[in-house]
Design a protein around this motif. Sequence first.
Motif, PDB file in Angstrom:
ATOM      1  N   PHE B  13     -14.486  63.562 -22.659  1.00 23.06           N
ATOM      2  CA  PHE B  13     -14.712  63.719 -24.098  1.00 23.06           C
ATOM      3  C   PHE B  13     -14.469  62.397 -24.836  1.00 23.06           C
ATOM      4  O   PHE B  13     -15.264  61.976 -25.675  1.00 23.06           O
ATOM      5  N   ARG B  14     -13.361  61.742 -24.486  1.00 22.75           N
ATOM      6  CA  ARG B  14     -13.030  60.444 -25.102  1.00 22.75           C
ATOM      7  C   ARG B  14     -14.113  59.405 -24.821  1.00 22.75           C
ATOM      8  O   ARG B  14     -14.480  58.632 -25.687  1.00 22.75           O
ATOM      9  N   ARG B  15     -14.582  59.405 -23.588  1.00 19.94           N
ATOM     10  CA  ARG B  15     -15.502  58.359 -23.136  1.00 19.94           C
ATOM     11  C   ARG B  15     -16.923  58.608 -23.642  1.00 19.94           C
ATOM     12  O   ARG B  15     -17.588  57.673 -24.092  1.00 19.94           O
ATOM     13  N   GLU B  16     -17.401  59.854 -23.552  1.00 18.49           N
ATOM     14  CA  GLU B  16     -18.821  60.126 -23.800  1.00 18.49           C
ATOM     15  C   GLU B  16     -19.134  60.704 -25.179  1.00 18.49           C
ATOM     16  O   GLU B  16     -20.199  60.461 -25.724  1.00 18.49           O
ATOM     17  N   ILE B  17     -18.223  61.498 -25.723  1.00 18.49           N
ATOM     18  CA  ILE B  17     -18.552  62.240 -26.946  1.00 18.49           C
ATOM     19  C   ILE B  17     -17.986  61.583 -28.211  1.00 18.49           C
ATOM     20  O   ILE B  17     -18.708  61.366 -29.174  1.00 18.49           O
ATOM     21  N   LEU B  18     -16.708  61.248 -28.188  1.00 22.64           N
ATOM     22  CA  LEU B  18     -16.089  60.646 -29.383  1.00 22.64           C
ATOM     23  C   LEU B  18     -16.833  59.428 -29.936  1.00 22.64           C
ATOM     24  O   LEU B  18     -16.990  59.310 -31.149  1.00 22.64           O
ATOM     25  N   HIS B  44     -16.547  67.971 -36.914  1.00 20.45           N
ATOM     26  CA  HIS B  44     -15.231  68.437 -36.462  1.00 20.45           C
ATOM     27  C   HIS B  44     -15.387  69.659 -35.551  1.00 20.45           C
ATOM     28  O   HIS B  44     -14.794  69.745 -34.480  1.00 20.45           O
ATOM     29  N   GLU B  45     -16.220  70.591 -35.992  1.00 19.97           N
ATOM     30  CA  GLU B  45     -16.439  71.808 -35.214  1.00 19.97           C
ATOM     31  C   GLU B  45     -17.189  71.509 -33.922  1.00 19.97           C
ATOM     32  O   GLU B  45     -16.885  72.079 -32.861  1.00 19.97           O
ATOM     33  N   ALA B  46     -18.156  70.601 -33.986  1.00 20.31           N
ATOM     34  CA  ALA B  46     -18.927  70.243 -32.793  1.00 20.31           C
ATOM     35  C   ALA B  46     -18.016  69.607 -31.740  1.00 20.31           C
ATOM     36  O   ALA B  46     -18.152  69.877 -30.547  1.00 20.31           O
ATOM     37  N   PHE B  47     -17.073  68.787 -32.182  1.00 19.43           N
ATOM     38  CA  PHE B  47     -16.110  68.192 -31.245  1.00 19.43           C
ATOM     39  C   PHE B  47     -15.305  69.276 -30.542  1.00 19.43           C
ATOM     40  O   PHE B  47     -15.086  69.220 -29.332  1.00 19.43           O
ATOM     41  N   ALA B  48     -14.850  70.262 -31.313  1.00 18.60           N
ATOM     42  CA  ALA B  48     -14.046  71.339 -30.725  1.00 18.60           C
ATOM     43  C   ALA B  48     -14.845  72.094 -29.666  1.00 18.60           C
ATOM     44  O   ALA B  48     -14.326  72.455 -28.615  1.00 18.60           O
ATOM     45  N   ARG B  49     -16.135  72.317 -29.938  1.00 15.94           N
ATOM     46  CA  ARG B  49     -16.957  73.028 -28.956  1.00 15.94           C
ATOM     47  C   ARG B  49     -17.259  72.148 -27.743  1.00 15.94           C
ATOM     48  O   ARG B  49     -17.339  72.640 -26.617  1.00 15.94           O
ATOM     49  N   ALA B  50     -17.456  70.847 -27.989  1.00 13.40           N
ATOM     50  CA  ALA B  50     -17.809  69.950 -26.885  1.00 13.40           C
ATOM     51  C   ALA B  50     -16.654  69.808 -25.906  1.00 13.40           C
ATOM     52  O   ALA B  50     -16.837  69.856 -24.692  1.00 13.40           O
ATOM     53  N   ILE B  51     -15.436  69.667 -26.444  1.00 12.16           N
ATOM     54  CA  ILE B  51     -14.284  69.446 -25.559  1.00 12.16           C
ATOM     55  C   ILE B  51     -13.971  70.711 -24.761  1.00 12.16           C
ATOM     56  O   ILE B  51     -13.305  70.661 -23.723  1.00 12.16           O
ATOM     57  N   ALA B  52     -14.475  71.851 -25.230  1.00 10.53           N
ATOM     58  CA  ALA B  52     -14.227  73.121 -24.537  1.00 10.53           C
ATOM     59  C   ALA B  52     -15.134  73.310 -23.329  1.00 10.53           C
ATOM     60  O   ALA B  52     -14.972  74.252 -22.563  1.00 10.53           O
ATOM     61  N   CYS B  53     -16.092  72.398 -23.151  1.00 10.68           N
ATOM     62  CA  CYS B  53     -17.089  72.564 -22.101  1.00 10.68           C
ATOM     63  C   CYS B  53     -16.472  72.368 -20.707  1.00 10.68           C
ATOM     64  O   CYS B  53     -16.091  71.260 -20.332  1.00 10.68           O
ATOM     65  N   GLU B  58     -21.720  68.526 -15.381  1.00 15.37           N
ATOM     66  CA  GLU B  58     -23.164  68.747 -15.252  1.00 15.37           C
ATOM     67  C   GLU B  58     -23.947  68.226 -16.464  1.00 15.37           C
ATOM     68  O   GLU B  58     -25.160  68.339 -16.504  1.00 15.37           O
ATOM     69  N   VAL B  59     -23.220  67.702 -17.466  1.00 11.82           N
ATOM     70  CA  VAL B  59     -23.913  67.179 -18.647  1.00 11.82           C
ATOM     71  C   VAL B  59     -24.501  65.810 -18.325  1.00 11.82           C
ATOM     72  O   VAL B  59     -23.766  64.849 -18.133  1.00 11.82           O
ATOM     73  N   GLY B  60     -25.833  65.779 -18.202  1.00 11.16           N
ATOM     74  CA  GLY B  60     -26.468  64.521 -17.835  1.00 11.16           C
ATOM     75  C   GLY B  60     -26.650  63.588 -19.015  1.00 11.16           C
ATOM     76  O   GLY B  60     -26.607  62.374 -18.861  1.00 11.16           O
ATOM     77  N   ASN B  61     -26.857  64.181 -20.201  1.00  9.81           N
ATOM     78  CA  ASN B  61     -27.140  63.365 -21.376  1.00  9.81           C
ATOM     79  C   ASN B  61     -26.199  63.780 -22.524  1.00  9.81           C
ATOM     80  O   ASN B  61     -26.499  64.704 -23.266  1.00  9.81           O
ATOM     81  N   PRO B  62     -25.062  63.105 -22.629  1.00  3.08           N
ATOM     82  CA  PRO B  62     -24.041  63.515 -23.619  1.00  3.08           C
ATOM     83  C   PRO B  62     -24.581  63.534 -25.053  1.00  3.08           C
ATOM     84  O   PRO B  62     -24.213  64.404 -25.840  1.00  3.08           O
ATOM     85  N   GLU B 100     -33.102  62.466 -26.778  1.00  4.35           N
ATOM     86  CA  GLU B 100     -32.486  61.291 -26.173  1.00  4.35           C
ATOM     87  C   GLU B 100     -31.132  61.066 -26.849  1.00  4.35           C
ATOM     88  O   GLU B 100     -30.859  61.580 -27.921  1.00  4.35           O
ATOM     89  N   ALA B 101     -30.297  60.313 -26.180  1.00  4.77           N
ATOM     90  CA  ALA B 101     -28.966  60.055 -26.722  1.00  4.77           C
ATOM     91  C   ALA B 101     -29.081  59.290 -28.027  1.00  4.77           C
ATOM     92  O   ALA B 101     -29.958  58.455 -28.173  1.00  4.77           O
ATOM     93  N   PRO B 102     -28.201  59.606 -29.002  1.00  8.06           N
ATOM     94  CA  PRO B 102     -28.174  58.789 -30.202  1.00  8.06           C
ATOM     95  C   PRO B 102     -27.823  57.350 -29.814  1.00  8.06           C
ATOM     96  O   PRO B 102     -27.217  57.104 -28.779  1.00  8.06           O
ATOM     97  N   SER B 103     -28.206  56.431 -30.664  1.00 11.41           N
ATOM     98  CA  SER B 103     -28.011  55.024 -30.331  1.00 11.41           C
ATOM     99  C   SER B 103     -26.562  54.626 -30.546  1.00 11.41           C
ATOM    100  O   SER B 103     -26.280  53.786 -31.376  1.00 11.41           O
TER     101      SER B 103
END
Lengths: 331, 197
Positions: B13-18, B44-53, B58-62, B100-103
Amino acid sequence: MERETGSRREAVRQAAALWVVRLDDAACSAADRAAFEAWRDESHEHEAAFEREAVAWARLARLRAMRPSAEPLDRDLLAPERRPVLSRLGQSTWARGMAAAAVLALSVAGVTTFGGGTAYATAIGERRVVVLSDNSRIELNTDSKVVVRYRRGVREVRLVRGEAVFEAASDARPFVVRANDAVMQADGVSELAVRLGSDGAAVTVKRGVVALDPEPTEPKDELRLKAGVAAVYNATGSRARTISDGEIDRVLAWRQGAIALNGQSLDQAVAEFNRYNRQQVRIVDPAIAGLRLAGYFQTTEPRSFVDAVTSAFPVKASEDADGDIRLSRKG
Amino acid sequence: MMAQEDEDRRAWFRREILPLEPDLLAYARRFCRDGQTDPEDLVHEAFARAIACRTWREVGNPGAFATRILRNCALDALRRRKVLTITAVADFDRIEPLDEAPSAQAVIESREELRLLAEAIAELPTQCRRVFTLRKVYSLSPDEIAVRLGLSVSTVEKHLVKGLRYCSDKLGRRIGRKSKVDEGRSWSARRDHDAKR
């Protein structure tokens, strides 16, 4: 309701930041750590918020690079430079947005003079700004008409049809707006919006003070309307209430060529669109007339409004033989 | 070992999502034009859902993963409302899901980041800035700072929390990036947006 979620988010982030600060302190006890684990296990919201603050805290460690070597401790090391930061203020998007407001060309078509008064009118879908001899301004909305009579002792404008905003310039003579029998007198520089109803009108005061006398023939009290007050009068009487700046903006959205809905029913919204367009929208199903909606639309694009309604509600749209749009219930 | 698994998930989560926060915020704003929802709440809510994954491996494209979650958050927020904002519903048809991933400029240049952080600290109120400088530049402990400035330890903590909150938001918004997103809700921007479908 929405504002609560904002403060909830902030409360969670504050709690997370406090844990980050505590855990990074050598004085942090085992009990503190256990309490933190318990807090983090409560929800993924806590877990994610903690990671966010922890990463920022770790990145802030890079500030150590700014420490001057072999210097005594300087607690004001990072004090702001004495430099005016006023230049940033002029760049707000608000300011830009306001500056980009539509500039309307002054037009001389649709002006007729008769019996000591000059009439200005707009067609359906048209807006017009009229600047008078004393620099007062009138902005006419769709399908509207005013008759201006400036005489020696008084500046008088009658709203005959539709809706207009009057910006009264300062002048020795009183500025009077007449609408469906009522008389409104502006005090000094003021700005008021008047919209005719079937037997009365709605008045919104944006600037200055306006004295409203719904029935000049009756010796009754007049209402004094300050800026930020909206009044409605008709045969049954008159009432005034204070409204927010946001609501004033919505009432006047037509000056930007827009309709701003905020909880109105579908039939009210449709009636509003129909003022601006020859292509009319009709609700053929009374069951859907009461749907409440909000949104920001172009007055001249009923189609995009209809598309939005049909994608948000179980409503379908069809065009009838004369090109009007009929809304009915889906299914 | 459960604890290790949790730690790996957080590290992901720290590396790919934050680092996507500024991009997600820009994306979220497009769902919030009607002012009924705060884009920061959506992120804020999206972060909470993402870290719960749990299936993060298996997430190829964060980037695509995070924007899809954000979209769902926006849709749920829409459904929760008492008054349905049809502009926002129309936006859902209009705003393309990002495949595609955001830039994400995941790593700002280190000198640039240092400047940004120093600037953030400089913007803090005097006492808060002093406490923060002593902690993060000189690495003094909260106890030492309390003694030095004649404050209670809890006041020192309050200042540190305040400074950290300010900096983390600033990093999340990453002001001064190249991608110019409309920060305000100016009429003209909304007009342009509504004008054509």
